[in-house]
Design a protein around this motif. Structure first.
Motif, PDB file in Angstrom:
ATOM      1  N   ASP A 214      17.538  46.471 -42.086  1.00  0.00           N
ATOM      2  CA  ASP A 214      17.658  46.103 -40.689  1.00  0.00           C
ATOM      3  C   ASP A 214      18.096  44.661 -40.401  1.00  0.00           C
ATOM      4  OD1 ASP A 214      17.784  48.915 -40.128  1.00  0.00           O
ATOM      5  OD2 ASP A 214      15.573  48.657 -39.298  1.00  0.00           O
ATOM      6  N   LEU A 215      16.857  43.807 -41.025  1.00  0.00           N
ATOM      7  CA  LEU A 215      17.173  42.199 -40.920  1.00  0.00           C
ATOM      8  C   LEU A 215      18.263  41.831 -41.264  1.00  0.00           C
ATOM      9  CD1 LEU A 215      15.408  39.918 -39.465  1.00  0.00           C
ATOM     10  CD2 LEU A 215      14.191  39.792 -41.540  1.00  0.00           C
ATOM     11  N   LEU A 216      18.758  42.141 -42.533  1.00  0.00           N
ATOM     12  CA  LEU A 216      20.019  41.684 -43.115  1.00  0.00           C
ATOM     13  C   LEU A 216      21.110  41.860 -42.368  1.00  0.00           C
ATOM     14  CD1 LEU A 216      19.112  42.431 -46.812  1.00  0.00           C
ATOM     15  CD2 LEU A 216      19.391  40.109 -45.868  1.00  0.00           C
ATOM     16  N   PHE A 217      21.200  43.276 -41.702  1.00  0.00           N
ATOM     17  CA  PHE A 217      22.263  43.602 -40.826  1.00  0.00           C
ATOM     18  C   PHE A 217      22.244  42.695 -39.660  1.00  0.00           C
ATOM     19  CE2 PHE A 217      23.713  45.758 -37.146  1.00  0.00           C
ATOM     20  CZ  PHE A 217      24.835  46.360 -37.418  1.00  0.00           C
ATOM     21  N   LEU A 218      21.217  42.541 -39.009  1.00  0.00           N
ATOM     22  CA  LEU A 218      21.135  41.390 -37.834  1.00  0.00           C
ATOM     23  C   LEU A 218      21.416  39.905 -38.371  1.00  0.00           C
ATOM     24  CD1 LEU A 218      18.039  42.597 -36.042  1.00  0.00           C
ATOM     25  CD2 LEU A 218      20.208  42.731 -35.176  1.00  0.00           C
ATOM     26  N   LYS A 219      21.362  39.579 -39.398  1.00  0.00           N
ATOM     27  CA  LYS A 219      21.621  38.341 -39.795  1.00  0.00           C
ATOM     28  C   LYS A 219      23.068  38.232 -40.065  1.00  0.00           C
ATOM     29  CE  LYS A 219      17.000  36.984 -41.898  1.00  0.00           C
ATOM     30  NZ  LYS A 219      16.433  36.535 -43.200  1.00  0.00           N
ATOM     31  N   GLU A 220      23.496  39.357 -40.526  1.00  0.00           N
ATOM     32  CA  GLU A 220      25.011  39.145 -41.202  1.00  0.00           C
ATOM     33  C   GLU A 220      25.899  39.402 -39.745  1.00  0.00           C
ATOM     34  OE1 GLU A 220      25.265  42.763 -43.209  1.00  0.00           O
ATOM     35  OE2 GLU A 220      24.789  41.969 -45.164  1.00  0.00           O
ATOM     36  N   GLN A 221      25.299  40.112 -38.845  1.00  0.00           N
ATOM     37  CA  GLN A 221      26.078  40.212 -37.193  1.00  0.00           C
ATOM     38  C   GLN A 221      26.122  39.050 -36.361  1.00  0.00           C
ATOM     39  OE1 GLN A 221      28.069  43.020 -36.520  1.00  0.00           O
ATOM     40  NE2 GLN A 221      27.942  43.615 -38.978  1.00  0.00           N
ATOM     41  N   VAL A 222      25.067  38.552 -36.286  1.00  0.00           N
ATOM     42  CA  VAL A 222      24.730  37.447 -35.200  1.00  0.00           C
ATOM     43  C   VAL A 222      24.716  35.932 -36.057  1.00  0.00           C
ATOM     44  CG1 VAL A 222      23.849  39.116 -33.736  1.00  0.00           C
ATOM     45  CG2 VAL A 222      22.218  37.722 -35.226  1.00  0.00           C
ATOM     46  N   GLY A 223      24.321  35.845 -37.277  1.00  0.00           N
ATOM     47  CA  GLY A 223      24.178  34.601 -37.872  1.00  0.00           C
ATOM     48  C   GLY A 223      23.023  33.563 -37.266  1.00  0.00           C
ATOM     49  N   ASP A 224      23.340  32.461 -37.012  1.00  0.00           N
ATOM     50  CA  ASP A 224      22.575  31.644 -36.779  1.00  0.00           C
ATOM     51  C   ASP A 224      21.789  31.703 -35.340  1.00  0.00           C
ATOM     52  OD1 ASP A 224      22.670  30.286 -39.084  1.00  0.00           O
ATOM     53  OD2 ASP A 224      23.878  28.631 -38.377  1.00  0.00           O
ATOM     54  N   ASP A 225      22.460  32.740 -34.407  1.00  0.00           N
ATOM     55  CA  ASP A 225      22.151  32.769 -33.076  1.00  0.00           C
ATOM     56  C   ASP A 225      20.747  33.852 -33.173  1.00  0.00           C
ATOM     57  OD1 ASP A 225      23.806  31.392 -31.657  1.00  0.00           O
ATOM     58  OD2 ASP A 225      25.126  33.114 -31.372  1.00  0.00           O
ATOM     59  N   LEU A 226      20.516  34.378 -34.461  1.00  0.00           N
ATOM     60  CA  LEU A 226      18.893  35.135 -34.598  1.00  0.00           C
ATOM     61  C   LEU A 226      18.051  34.432 -34.478  1.00  0.00           C
ATOM     62  CD1 LEU A 226      17.987  37.864 -34.977  1.00  0.00           C
ATOM     63  CD2 LEU A 226      18.151  37.658 -37.336  1.00  0.00           C
ATOM     64  N   LEU A 227      17.117  34.185 -33.619  1.00  0.00           N
ATOM     65  CA  LEU A 227      15.993  33.448 -33.259  1.00  0.00           C
ATOM     66  C   LEU A 227      14.925  34.096 -33.974  1.00  0.00           C
ATOM     67  CD1 LEU A 227      14.407  31.040 -32.040  1.00  0.00           C
ATOM     68  CD2 LEU A 227      14.260  32.377 -30.184  1.00  0.00           C
ATOM     69  N   THR A 228      14.489  35.201 -33.922  1.00  0.00           N
ATOM     70  CA  THR A 228      13.274  35.980 -34.642  1.00  0.00           C
ATOM     71  C   THR A 228      13.468  37.420 -34.344  1.00  0.00           C
ATOM     72  OG1 THR A 228      10.978  36.164 -34.612  1.00  0.00           O
ATOM     73  CG2 THR A 228      11.890  35.995 -32.476  1.00  0.00           C
ATOM     74  N   HIS A 229      12.464  38.142 -34.712  1.00  0.00           N
ATOM     75  CA  HIS A 229      12.780  39.670 -34.632  1.00  0.00           C
ATOM     76  C   HIS A 229      11.334  40.450 -34.579  1.00  0.00           C
ATOM     77  CE1 HIS A 229      11.747  39.801 -39.029  1.00  0.00           C
ATOM     78  NE2 HIS A 229      11.047  40.993 -38.720  1.00  0.00           N
ATOM     79  N   LEU A 230      11.330  41.457 -33.926  1.00  0.00           N
ATOM     80  CA  LEU A 230       9.909  42.296 -33.696  1.00  0.00           C
ATOM     81  C   LEU A 230      10.333  43.588 -34.470  1.00  0.00           C
ATOM     82  CD1 LEU A 230      10.087  40.409 -30.966  1.00  0.00           C
ATOM     83  CD2 LEU A 230       8.139  42.042 -30.244  1.00  0.00           C
ATOM     84  N   ASP A 231       8.983  43.767 -35.216  1.00  0.00           N
ATOM     85  CA  ASP A 231       9.122  45.167 -35.825  1.00  0.00           C
ATOM     86  C   ASP A 231       8.809  46.162 -34.952  1.00  0.00           C
ATOM     87  OD1 ASP A 231       9.667  43.785 -38.403  1.00  0.00           O
ATOM     88  OD2 ASP A 231       7.360  43.622 -38.829  1.00  0.00           O
ATOM     89  N   GLN A 232       9.303  47.500 -35.485  1.00  0.00           N
ATOM     90  CA  GLN A 232       9.023  48.575 -34.774  1.00  0.00           C
ATOM     91  C   GLN A 232       7.507  48.781 -34.686  1.00  0.00           C
ATOM     92  OE1 GLN A 232      11.643  51.267 -33.895  1.00  0.00           O
ATOM     93  NE2 GLN A 232       9.933  51.973 -32.779  1.00  0.00           N
ATOM     94  N   SER A 233       6.978  48.905 -33.285  1.00  0.00           N
ATOM     95  CA  SER A 233       5.668  48.666 -33.187  1.00  0.00           C
ATOM     96  C   SER A 233       5.110  49.979 -32.568  1.00  0.00           C
ATOM     97  CB  SER A 233       5.519  47.679 -31.885  1.00  0.00           C
ATOM     98  OG  SER A 233       4.373  47.627 -31.475  1.00  0.00           O
ATOM     99  N   PRO A 234       3.997  50.422 -33.438  1.00  0.00           N
ATOM    100  CA  PRO A 234       3.087  51.445 -32.837  1.00  0.00           C
ATOM    101  C   PRO A 234       2.327  51.147 -31.847  1.00  0.00           C
ATOM    102  CG  PRO A 234       2.743  51.130 -35.271  1.00  0.00           C
ATOM    103  CD  PRO A 234       3.699  49.882 -34.741  1.00  0.00           C
ATOM    104  N   TRP A 235       1.678  49.885 -31.536  1.00  0.00           N
ATOM    105  CA  TRP A 235       1.228  49.237 -30.484  1.00  0.00           C
ATOM    106  C   TRP A 235       2.010  49.492 -29.193  1.00  0.00           C
ATOM    107  CZ3 TRP A 235       1.633  46.084 -26.080  1.00  0.00           C
ATOM    108  CH2 TRP A 235       0.496  45.712 -25.491  1.00  0.00           C
TER     109      TRP A 235
END
Length: 319
Positions: A214-235
């Protein structure tokens, strides 16, 4: 500092708006959350019992009358449109200030001060445009003298709909929430192309990430615009079901990686000082666009004259 959260419907932008607002409130920072989405769910996402206040969108005339103050270029609230910029004599606002507008329109949810645009009512159905309600948010931000360490977090409408008004230029940074899917990043491309024309600062926040692919897909699609990510959250799921507690302190149980991601968002906000000249230049530009497109014809007045060439934007210099 003004922060917008945008994204495809269902991407989690309202959830992220609420999490970030609660993160700021938990740190003791002054924060105001604004629900600018046509689907009003931010109060619920903030958790806790809502202390309601008057919605902005159904009191636009009164807001205009208050903000125009003694500005001689605006003779009446009827002559004021959503893009009318402030000038000398306008009533300018401090975040959560002790004034009539904040007293009437700020409630609380989950311990966070909250403004809402309001939902459609029966009289709006089939005849009203939601952007007429969002105009109150645009006017509020245009007359706001917020500074470093003060935060206004706006949950925006889904998709690229925000570009239908000049509201998208009112922010210091726009966080685009994207799931790791092709649909999830499609809104990013629309926002990126429009934002580049106006020098709008955007950063992508990946959401609902479940694995490295999932993270690699986002990096490939948006490049340096990807600031950070949140994991799927049970909380987050527990919070949505009312099982995670309310108030900013409940955020202490959020997963460590996701709490860290919220910290990265705040660092991104704080890392760039306010460009008052850009904000005011965009306010004037979009006002003149609206004047030419419809406002002069509708009001029968020369609304370009509302622009005060000698107005200097920004908070007063403190000794």
């Amino acid at each position: 500092m003004r922060i917008a959260f945008v994204g495809k419907g269902g991407s989690g932008k309202t959830t992220l708006s609420a999490l970030f607002s609660r993160h700021l409130a938990r740190s003791g920072a002054p924060v105001l959350a604004i629900d600018g989405d046509i689907n009003q769910h931010l109060a619920e996402a903030l958790g806790g019992e809502e202390e309601s206040a008057l919605p902005l969108g159904t009191h636009v005339s009164g807001i205009k009358n208050f903000l125009r103050g003694d500005n001689p270029r605006i003779p009446s609230p009827e002559a004021m449109i959503k893009t009318t910029p402030p000038g000398r004599g306008s009533r300018l606002l401090r975040p959560l200030g002790e004034d009539e507008l904040h007293a009437r329109h700020v409630g609380r949810a989950g311990g966070v001060p909250l403004m809402v645009t309001g939902e459609f009512d029966e009289s709006d159905l089939g005849v009203a445009c939601y952007h007429s309600k969002l105009g109150a948010v645009e006017l509020y931000l245009s007359h706001l003298l917020d500074g470093p360490g003060e935060y206004v977090v706006v949950d925006m409408t889904a998709g690229a709909d925000a570009f239908a008004s000049g509201l998208f230029t009112r922010f210091d940074i726009t966080f685009l929430v994207a799931e790791p899917t092709r649909k999830g990043v499609s809104v990013y491309r629309q926002y990126r192309d429009h934002a580049e024309q106006f020098g709008i600062r955007i950063a992508v926040v990946g959401n609902k990430v479940t694995c490295e692919d999932d993270l690699l897909f986002l990096k490939e699609q948006v490049g340096d615009d990807l600031l950070t990510h949140l994991d799927q959250s049970p909380w987050v799921r527990a919070a949505e079901q009312g099982r995670a507690g309310s108030g900013p302190d409940a955020l202490a149980s959020l997963e460590p990686h996701n709490r860290h991601a919220l910290g990265i968002l705040r660092e991104a906000v704080d890392s760039h000082p306010r460009d008052w000249d850009r904000l005011h230049r965009h306010a004037v530009e979009f006002h003149l666009r609206n004047v030419r497109a419809w406002a002069d014809a509708r009001t029968g007045e020369d609304l370009a004259a509302q622009v005060d060439p000698d107005y200097v934007p920004g908070p007063p210099v403190r000794p």
